[in-house]
Design a protein around this motif. Structure first.
Motif, PDB file in Angstrom:
ATOM      1  N   UNK A  14       0.793  -1.066   0.082  1.00 47.43           N
ATOM      2  CA  UNK A  14       0.122  -0.035   0.049  1.00 47.43           C
ATOM      3  C   UNK A  14       1.130   1.265   0.122  1.00 47.43           C
ATOM      4  N   UNK A  15       0.614   2.011  -1.070  1.00 46.92           N
ATOM      5  CA  UNK A  15       1.784   3.256  -1.285  1.00 46.92           C
ATOM      6  C   UNK A  15       0.763   4.488  -0.719  1.00 46.92           C
ATOM      7  N   UNK A  16       1.534   5.462  -0.136  1.00 49.48           N
ATOM      8  CA  UNK A  16       1.171   6.773   0.151  1.00 49.48           C
ATOM      9  C   UNK A  16       2.065   7.891  -0.564  1.00 49.48           C
ATOM     10  N   UNK A  17       0.833   8.957  -1.011  1.00 52.30           N
ATOM     11  CA  UNK A  17       1.771  10.024  -1.664  1.00 52.30           C
ATOM     12  C   UNK A  17       0.691  11.221  -1.054  1.00 52.30           C
ATOM     13  N   UNK A  18       1.595  12.437  -1.128  1.00 50.49           N
ATOM     14  CA  UNK A  18       0.698  13.517  -0.574  1.00 50.49           C
ATOM     15  C   UNK A  18      -0.255  14.145  -1.637  1.00 50.49           C
ATOM     16  N   UNK A  19       0.036  13.861  -2.887  1.00 48.24           N
ATOM     17  CA  UNK A  19      -0.874  14.526  -3.901  1.00 48.24           C
ATOM     18  C   UNK A  19      -1.412  13.722  -4.954  1.00 48.24           C
ATOM     19  N   UNK A  20      -2.449  13.738  -5.252  1.00 47.53           N
ATOM     20  CA  UNK A  20      -3.251  12.905  -6.262  1.00 47.53           C
ATOM     21  C   UNK A  20      -2.495  12.721  -7.830  1.00 47.53           C
ATOM     22  N   UNK A  21      -1.699  13.908  -8.045  1.00 45.60           N
ATOM     23  CA  UNK A  21      -0.769  13.515  -9.310  1.00 45.60           C
ATOM     24  C   UNK A  21      -0.041  12.667  -9.531  1.00 45.60           C
ATOM     25  N   UNK A  22       0.337  11.928  -8.451  1.00 48.36           N
ATOM     26  CA  UNK A  22       1.288  10.546  -8.690  1.00 48.36           C
ATOM     27  C   UNK A  22       0.661   9.534  -8.410  1.00 48.36           C
ATOM     28  N   UNK A  23      -0.644   9.185  -8.179  1.00 49.33           N
ATOM     29  CA  UNK A  23      -1.454   8.187  -7.910  1.00 49.33           C
ATOM     30  C   UNK A  23      -1.366   7.186  -8.940  1.00 49.33           C
ATOM     31  N   UNK A  24      -1.760   7.566 -10.196  1.00 47.39           N
ATOM     32  CA  UNK A  24      -1.725   6.436 -11.250  1.00 47.39           C
ATOM     33  C   UNK A  24      -0.342   5.933 -11.427  1.00 47.39           C
ATOM     34  N   UNK A  25       0.610   6.663 -11.416  1.00 45.33           N
ATOM     35  CA  UNK A  25       2.043   6.287 -11.671  1.00 45.33           C
ATOM     36  C   UNK A  25       2.380   5.240 -10.500  1.00 45.33           C
ATOM     37  N   UNK A  26       1.926   5.471  -9.211  1.00 46.80           N
ATOM     38  CA  UNK A  26       2.267   4.372  -8.122  1.00 46.80           C
ATOM     39  C   UNK A  26       1.570   3.115  -8.439  1.00 46.80           C
ATOM     40  N   UNK A  27       0.059   3.275  -8.986  1.00 50.84           N
ATOM     41  CA  UNK A  27      -0.479   2.121  -9.354  1.00 50.84           C
ATOM     42  C   UNK A  27       0.194   1.439 -10.686  1.00 50.84           C
ATOM     43  N   UNK A  28       0.598   2.042 -11.521  1.00 47.41           N
ATOM     44  CA  UNK A  28       1.344   1.373 -12.487  1.00 47.41           C
ATOM     45  C   UNK A  28       2.513   0.825 -12.160  1.00 47.41           C
ATOM     46  N   UNK A  29       3.173   1.285 -11.138  1.00 44.82           N
ATOM     47  CA  UNK A  29       4.522   0.872 -10.511  1.00 44.82           C
ATOM     48  C   UNK A  29       4.259  -0.661  -9.682  1.00 44.82           C
ATOM     49  N   UNK A  30       3.087  -0.848  -9.541  1.00 42.60           N
ATOM     50  CA  UNK A  30       2.789  -2.086  -8.780  1.00 42.60           C
ATOM     51  C   UNK A  30       1.949  -2.038  -7.431  1.00 42.60           C
ATOM     52  N   UNK A  31       2.044  -0.821  -6.929  1.00 41.00           N
ATOM     53  CA  UNK A  31       1.177  -0.712  -5.699  1.00 41.00           C
ATOM     54  C   UNK A  31      -0.477  -1.177  -5.783  1.00 41.00           C
ATOM     55  N   UNK A  32      -0.759  -1.997  -4.988  1.00 43.79           N
ATOM     56  CA  UNK A  32      -2.020  -2.722  -4.735  1.00 43.79           C
ATOM     57  C   UNK A  32      -3.183  -1.361  -4.479  1.00 43.79           C
ATOM     58  N   UNK A  33      -2.726  -0.309  -3.636  1.00 42.19           N
ATOM     59  CA  UNK A  33      -3.695   0.677  -3.436  1.00 42.19           C
ATOM     60  C   UNK A  33      -2.586   1.742  -3.205  1.00 42.19           C
ATOM     61  N   UNK A  34      -3.339   3.028  -3.428  1.00 45.42           N
ATOM     62  CA  UNK A  34      -2.457   4.311  -2.938  1.00 45.42           C
ATOM     63  C   UNK A  34      -3.479   4.999  -2.208  1.00 45.42           C
ATOM     64  N   UNK A  35      -2.885   5.634  -0.992  1.00 44.93           N
ATOM     65  CA  UNK A  35      -3.777   6.858  -0.066  1.00 44.93           C
ATOM     66  C   UNK A  35      -3.034   8.048  -0.406  1.00 44.93           C
ATOM     67  N   UNK A  36      -3.779   9.041  -0.937  1.00 47.59           N
ATOM     68  CA  UNK A  36      -3.553  10.258  -1.091  1.00 47.59           C
ATOM     69  C   UNK A  36      -3.641  10.899   0.188  1.00 47.59           C
ATOM     70  N   UNK A  37      -2.668  11.348   0.958  1.00 49.19           N
ATOM     71  CA  UNK A  37      -2.606  11.809   2.473  1.00 49.19           C
ATOM     72  C   UNK A  37      -3.194  13.174   2.505  1.00 49.19           C
ATOM     73  N   UNK A  38      -3.160  13.842   1.358  1.00 47.77           N
ATOM     74  CA  UNK A  38      -3.607  15.220   1.601  1.00 47.77           C
ATOM     75  C   UNK A  38      -5.195  15.417   1.295  1.00 47.77           C
TER      76      UNK A  38
END
Length: 335
Positions: free
Chosen positions: A174-198
């Protein structure tokens, strides 16, 4: 002659200077490497700024990672010869050695063979990130197939490596990132889920993703007061591993009266690189992942060595997803 990046005072990227220096022969236990690519790390920015856990000795060079070719070996060095393809792992202090140059002398203990199919840019993007991820996720034995792991600041090179290492051992990242602009790239990189902490409540989203059980391990380079929020998403008996200090504020120890019982620890990759047996296991694990295609370092951007200050400025923007690599061009005056 060679070229070497040095700095004479603490400061911003502008203090970095590319200088002509004499080629040095390696001493006992050392090798000299013709550098083809250099991997940049946040630790080098902190070191340049005087915010790292040790201070520069001026004139100071810097750099933990590189890939290139052995030029010469010093007395007592076994297993390496001129012409060997190699990579450099962080197993030294930057106030003693550094990789920012066209030809550098380094301890042989910090050098590992580079498979012929792995190019220099890829090899320069591997070792800091993947060894850092390997320690808590694989070497420790604390993460099992099917476990959820939380990876904060996941768009960093370590975060992306941790996603791949977690997948490799059968865990669920499960990946975290502050902004939504990186969410899809993290999913593409293999994260099962991404939490946008902002925008999202971290503990609530972890509970939703894990069915209320929490994560087995949280891997965090940020530290600071935010670890208390992370702790709320860790399963009882799970692990909070802090491997950085991007937040310079005091890091509290999660209070046992407020959170499920958990194990908290700090970690640096020097625990692996400073132990020959553990480093050997890490090299075997990572090279196997590279060979199988499980590990594919993501290089965000490359710079030329004369543009090293610009490369540092780019890293400071925190806009990259993956590794920043500096490439080295050789001619008759630098090799």
């Amino acid at each position: 002659m060679a070229q070497l990046v040095q700095f004479d005072r603490i400061g911003g990227p502008e203090v970095l200077t590319l200088r002509e220096v004499a080629l040095h022969d390696p001493g006992a236990g050392e090798v000299r490497i013709r550098v083809d690519a250099i991997g940049l790390n946040r630790a080098e920015i902190m070191y340049r700024e005087g915010a790292y856990f040790y201070q520069p000795v001026f004139p100071s060079t810097l750099g933990y990672e590189a890939a290139g070719v052995i030029e010469a070996v010093g007395e007592g060095v076994r297993g390496f010869a001129a012409g060997d393809l190699v990579a450099v792992v962080p197993a030294f202090l930057q106030n003693e050695y550094g990789t920012y140059g066209t030809s550098v002398v380094l301890p042989a203990a910090a050098v590992v063979p580079r498979p012929a199919q792995v190019d220099a840019v890829t090899a320069a993007a591997v070792w800091m990130a993947y060894i850092t991820a390997y320690g808590p996720l694989a070497e420790s034995g604390e993460v099992r197939p099917g476990d959820h792991v939380l990876i904060t600041a996941a768009s960093s090179s370590v975060g992306l490596a941790a996603i791949q290492v977690a997948r490799h051992i059968g865990a669920i990242p499960i990946a975290t990132t502050r902004g939504a602009n990186k969410k899809q790239r993290l999913l593409d990189a293999g994260a099962a889920d991404v939490i946008v902490t902002d925008n999202e409540d971290l503990p609530a989203r972890i509970a939703e993703i894990t069915g209320g059980t929490g994560v087995r391990l949280a891997l965090d380079p940020i530290a600071g007061p935010g670890v208390e929020t992370l702790a709320k998403g860790i399963a009882p008996g799970g692990h909070l591993v802090v491997y950085g200090a991007l937040d310079s504020r005091t890091t509290p120890l999660p209070n046992a009266q407020s959170f499920p019982a958990l194990n908290t620890s700090t970690y640096t990759l020097f625990e692996i690189t400073g132990d020959p047996e553990r480093l050997h296991r890490a090299v075997m694990f990572i090279n196997a992942g590279l060979a199988s295609g499980s590990f594919v370092p993501l290089v965000d951007k490359t710079f030329d060595l004369p543009d090293i200050a610009e490369a540092h400025r780019y890293m400071e923007t925190n806009g990259q997803v993956g590794k920043i690599v500096v490439t080295v061009t050789h001619d008759d005056t630098t090799s």
